[in-house]
Design a protein around this motif. Structure first.
Motif, mmCIF file in Angstrom:
data_model
loop_
_atom_site.group_PDB
_atom_site.id
_atom_site.type_symbol
_atom_site.label_atom_id
_atom_site.label_comp_id
_atom_site.label_asym_id
_atom_site.label_seq_id
_atom_site.Cartn_x
_atom_site.Cartn_y
_atom_site.Cartn_z
ATOM 1 N N LEU A 115 -65.119 -14.853 34.112
ATOM 2 C CA LEU A 115 -64.214 -15.975 33.886
ATOM 3 C C LEU A 115 -64.516 -16.577 32.522
ATOM 4 O O LEU A 115 -65.654 -16.610 32.081
ATOM 5 N N HIS A 116 -63.483 -17.055 31.860
ATOM 6 C CA HIS A 116 -63.609 -17.552 30.497
ATOM 7 C C HIS A 116 -63.656 -19.072 30.478
ATOM 8 O O HIS A 116 -62.891 -19.730 31.164
ATOM 9 N N GLY A 117 -64.528 -19.616 29.658
ATOM 10 C CA GLY A 117 -64.642 -21.063 29.518
ATOM 11 C C GLY A 117 -63.723 -21.633 28.468
ATOM 12 O O GLY A 117 -63.548 -22.843 28.374
ATOM 13 N N SER A 118 -63.102 -20.761 27.655
ATOM 14 C CA SER A 118 -62.183 -21.238 26.625
ATOM 15 C C SER A 118 -61.112 -20.182 26.375
ATOM 16 O O SER A 118 -61.286 -19.010 26.689
ATOM 17 N N VAL A 119 -60.017 -20.632 25.793
ATOM 18 C CA VAL A 119 -58.895 -19.760 25.457
ATOM 19 C C VAL A 119 -58.789 -19.737 23.939
ATOM 20 O O VAL A 119 -58.840 -20.780 23.296
ATOM 21 N N ALA A 120 -58.640 -18.551 23.362
ATOM 22 C CA ALA A 120 -58.544 -18.410 21.906
ATOM 23 C C ALA A 120 -57.154 -18.797 21.426
ATOM 24 O O ALA A 120 -56.172 -18.711 22.165
ATOM 25 N N THR A 121 -57.072 -19.231 20.199
ATOM 26 C CA THR A 121 -55.772 -19.450 19.570
ATOM 27 C C THR A 121 -55.255 -18.115 19.069
ATOM 28 O O THR A 121 -56.021 -17.169 18.892
ATOM 29 N N GLY A 122 -53.984 -18.027 18.857
ATOM 30 C CA GLY A 122 -53.406 -16.770 18.360
ATOM 31 C C GLY A 122 -52.701 -16.013 19.468
ATOM 32 O O GLY A 122 -52.349 -16.551 20.518
ATOM 33 N N SER A 123 -52.518 -14.719 19.246
ATOM 34 C CA SER A 123 -51.693 -13.918 20.151
ATOM 35 C C SER A 123 -52.445 -13.345 21.346
ATOM 36 O O SER A 123 -51.814 -12.810 22.258
#
Length: 128
Positions: A115-123
């Motif tokens: 599970l991810h603690g953050s979401v990246a910007t971009g596509s």
């Protein structure tokens, strides 16, 4: 009615219920294409007008936490490239348990390395 599913907070009651709902769309939609729907449906989906599923919790004052948990790949009809959409779930808690819901989400995200603690910007929401 919402108190039958998620009772309101009280001092003698523990936080023991949470509702899990799907959130978002799993299929791409393009603003430049006519999808065959009528104007109100297009406006609701493409512009955000209308009654959204997350509004259901705002009316009775329930806390909601939307969590992007995965991503779905698709071939873009615009770029011809593989693009990605985030996959989300929404956790809804009883009124008055906002802090407990945030703590639950924090524990949920820490429970697995997948599970991810953050979401990246971009596509790409979750690169790598």
């Amino acid at each position: 009615m919402p108190n039958n599913i998620l009772p309101q907070a009280s001092e003698e009651q523990d936080f023991d219920k949470v509702m899990i709902m799907p959130s978002g769309y799993m299929d791409p939609f393009y603003r430049h294409e006519y999808d065959g729907s009528n104007y109100p449906l297009q406006a609701w989906r493409k512009q955000g007008f209308g009654f959204k599923d997350t509004t259901l919790v705002a009316l009775p004052g329930l806390p909601l936490f939307n969590i992007p948990t995965t991503q779905f790949s698709y071939e873009s009809s615009v770029s011809g490239l593989t693009e990605y959409l985030p996959g989300n779930i929404a956790l809804v808690g009883p009124r008055g348990y906002e802090v407990a819901l945030v703590q639950l989400v924090k524990g949920f995200l820490a429970s697995s390395k997948d599970l991810h603690g953050s979401v990246a910007t971009g596509s790409v929401p979750f690169p790598g």
